[in-house]
Design a protein around this motif. Structure first.
Motif, PDB file in Angstrom:
ATOM      1  N   SER A  62      53.827  32.326  50.712  1.00  0.00           N
ATOM      2  CA  SER A  62      53.287  33.414  49.891  1.00  0.00           C
ATOM      3  C   SER A  62      54.406  34.301  49.356  1.00  0.00           C
ATOM      4  O   SER A  62      54.330  34.796  48.224  1.00  0.00           O
ATOM      5  N   CYS A 113      47.868  29.794  44.461  1.00  0.00           N
ATOM      6  CA  CYS A 113      47.454  30.904  45.330  1.00  0.00           C
ATOM      7  C   CYS A 113      45.993  30.762  45.735  1.00  0.00           C
ATOM      8  O   CYS A 113      45.632  30.985  46.899  1.00  0.00           O
ATOM      9  N   SER A 139      42.586  36.640  51.541  1.00  0.00           N
ATOM     10  CA  SER A 139      43.872  36.284  52.146  1.00  0.00           C
ATOM     11  C   SER A 139      44.104  36.945  53.493  1.00  0.00           C
ATOM     12  O   SER A 139      45.145  36.725  54.113  1.00  0.00           O
ATOM     13  N   LEU A 175      44.244  38.755  42.242  1.00  0.00           N
ATOM     14  CA  LEU A 175      45.522  38.748  42.961  1.00  0.00           C
ATOM     15  C   LEU A 175      46.253  40.054  42.697  1.00  0.00           C
ATOM     16  O   LEU A 175      46.389  40.480  41.548  1.00  0.00           O
ATOM     17  N   TRP A 214      50.035  36.966  54.640  1.00  0.00           N
ATOM     18  CA  TRP A 214      50.679  37.299  53.375  1.00  0.00           C
ATOM     19  C   TRP A 214      51.173  38.744  53.428  1.00  0.00           C
ATOM     20  O   TRP A 214      50.398  39.670  53.666  1.00  0.00           O
ATOM     21  N   ALA A 244      44.923  38.441  47.935  1.00  0.00           N
ATOM     22  CA  ALA A 244      44.084  37.664  47.028  1.00  0.00           C
ATOM     23  C   ALA A 244      42.638  37.692  47.500  1.00  0.00           C
ATOM     24  O   ALA A 244      42.356  37.803  48.695  1.00  0.00           O
TER      25      ALA A 244
END
Length: 338
Positions: free
Chosen positions: A193, A179, A58, A137, A63, A68
Motif C-alpha cells: 500500500s 487498490c 481497508s 480512495l 495501510w 479505501a
C-alpha cells in the motif's frame, strides 16, 4: 446545489430511476460508520449512515498512508469541506451526477471506472441522482509532501494541484483498480500500500499539477540555531525507522511548518525529507559493518520497506550498492589485519 438542475443553468433534471439494491445485496451492506477508519472520520464528511453503506474497507489491512472504501450510495446531496487528503472517486457503473467546486459546475454521466479527483484544500458539493456503487480512495498529505520532494525537489506549497472531475487516465485507472482488489486480501498489505500510494501520487503529479515559483520570504535567510538543529537531529534519529510529520518536527522547536522548512533548507541545503534519507543511509553504513545482519535486517532497521528500497537510496547517496559497500569494507578490514 439545487440550482445545478434548474432552468437558470439551462440544464434538464436527471431522471431518478428506481433503486437497484436487491434484498441479497442489502443484507451484505453495513453502515459505513461501523467500519470506517479514524482517518476518514477526521479528514472527510464521507460518513452518512443513511446515505452510504460500506461493502469493503481497508481497515485491518495495515495501510498507513491511504484509506479505501467500496460503498453503496443512495441518492444524496452533500457539501464536503476542504481537507488535507487527495481524494479519488471511481463509479463502478455509469453514474449521472453533478459536482460544484471552485466555481465550476460539472454535470455529466461519469463512465464506469473513470475517476473524479479532488485535490487537498478544495471543497465541493455533490448531487447523486440515483443509487450507485463507488470506490473511494484517500491519500494522506504526508505522501503528497514526500513525493513532491522526490519528484520535483519542491515543497508541497510550490505545487499547484488541479481537480479533474471526469478522468480516464490509464495509469491511474490501473493503480486504482489494484487498490480496489487489494481490499479482498485478508493479510497485512502495508508495504504494497505504501508503494502504490506513492505511485498514484506520482502519476497524479505528472498529469494534474503545475509548478510555480514561490518567492522566498525574508525569514528563510535566518538559519536554525545549533540548539534547534540538535533537537531536529534528535527528533529525526528517534524517527529513523518510521515516518514523521514535518509539522510535528517544526513544532518541536517552536516554529510553524513554513518558517521551519525555509530555515531548514537555508541551513542544511537539503529538505527535511532529503536530510532524513542521508541520516538513514549513514545509519545503514554503520550497520553494514556487522556481518551478522542481513541486508533485509539493515533495511528494516533504517526505516526502509525492503532491501530494494534501501539499495535505491544507498546507491543514490553513496554511489555503490549496500552489498558492494559491505564487501569493500570487509576486504579493507581483512587487508588491514594482515
Amino acid at each position: 446545489m439545487k440550482q445545478v438542475f434548474s432552468s437558470e443553468n439551462h440544464t434538464t433534471p436527471l431522471p431518478l430511476p428506481t433503486s437497484v439494491i436487491t434484498e441479497d445485496t442489502a443484507r451484505d451492506l453495513r453502515p459505513l460508520s461501523s467500519a470506517h477508519s479514524e482517518f476518514i472520520l477526521n479528514e472527510t464528511t464521507l460518513v452518512f449512515e443513511k446515505k452510504r453503506e460500506l461493502i469493503q474497507g481497508s481497515d485491518g489491512l495495515g495501510w498507513n498512508n491511504m484509506v479505501a472504501a467500496l460503498t453503496r450510495s443512495q441518492p444524496l446531496e452533500d457539501f464536503v469541506p476542504a481537507n488535507s487528503s487527495l481524494f479519488f472517486a471511481v463509479p463502478l457503473e455509469n453514474m449521472p451526477l453533478a459536482i460544484e467546486t471552485e466555481g465550476r459546475i460539472h454535470q455529466a454521466e461519469m463512465p464506469a471506472d473513470s475517476h473524479g479527483i479532488i485535490a487537498p484544500g478544495v471543497s465541493y458539493t455533490v448531487e447523486l441522482q440515483r443509487p450507485g456503487t463507488f470506490f473511494y480512495l484517500f491519500i494522506k498529505n504526508e505522501i503528497l509532501v514526500n513525493v513532491a520532494d522526490e519528484i520535483f525537489g519542491k515543497r508541497l506549497d510550490d505545487v499547484d494541484m488541479f481537480s479533474p472531475l471526469q478522468e480516464t487516465d490509464k495509469g491511474l485507472q490501473s493503480l486504482l483498480h489494484s487498490c480496489r482488489h487489494m481490499l479482498n486480501e485478508s493479510h497485512d498489505s502495508s508495504f504494497r500500500s505504501d508503494y502504490i500510494a506513492q505511485a498514484i501520487v506520482a502519476q497524479f503529479y505528472t498529469k494534474h499539477t503545475q509548478l510555480r515559483d514561490v518567492p522566498r520570504v525574508m525569514d528563510s535567510r535566518v538559519p536554525l540555531s545549533q540548539g534547534q538543529m540538535k533537537r531536529v537531529n534528535d527528533y529525526l534519529q528517534a524517527h529513523l525507522h518510521g515516518t514523521f510529520q514535518i509539522a510535528d518536527l517544526a513544532a518541536s522547536i517552536g516554529l510553524s511548518r513554513t518558517v521551519f522548512f525555509e530555515r531548514f533548507v537555508h541551513t542544511m541545503k537539503y529538505t527535511p525529507n532529503q536530510y532524513l534519507q542521508i541520516l538513514r543511509v549513514n545509519r545503514a553504513k554503520q550497520l553494514l559493518h556487522d556481518r551478522k545482519l542481513s541486508l533485509v535486517d539493515v533495511a528494516f532497521a533504517c526505516g526502509y520497506a525492503d532491501q530494494s528500497h534501501l539499495s535505491r537510496f544507498f546507491k543514490r547517496f553513496v554511489g555503490v550498492s549496500p552489498g558492494k559497500y559491505r564487501a569493500d569494507y570487509i576486504g579493507l578490514t581483512i587487508y588491514s589485519q594482515e
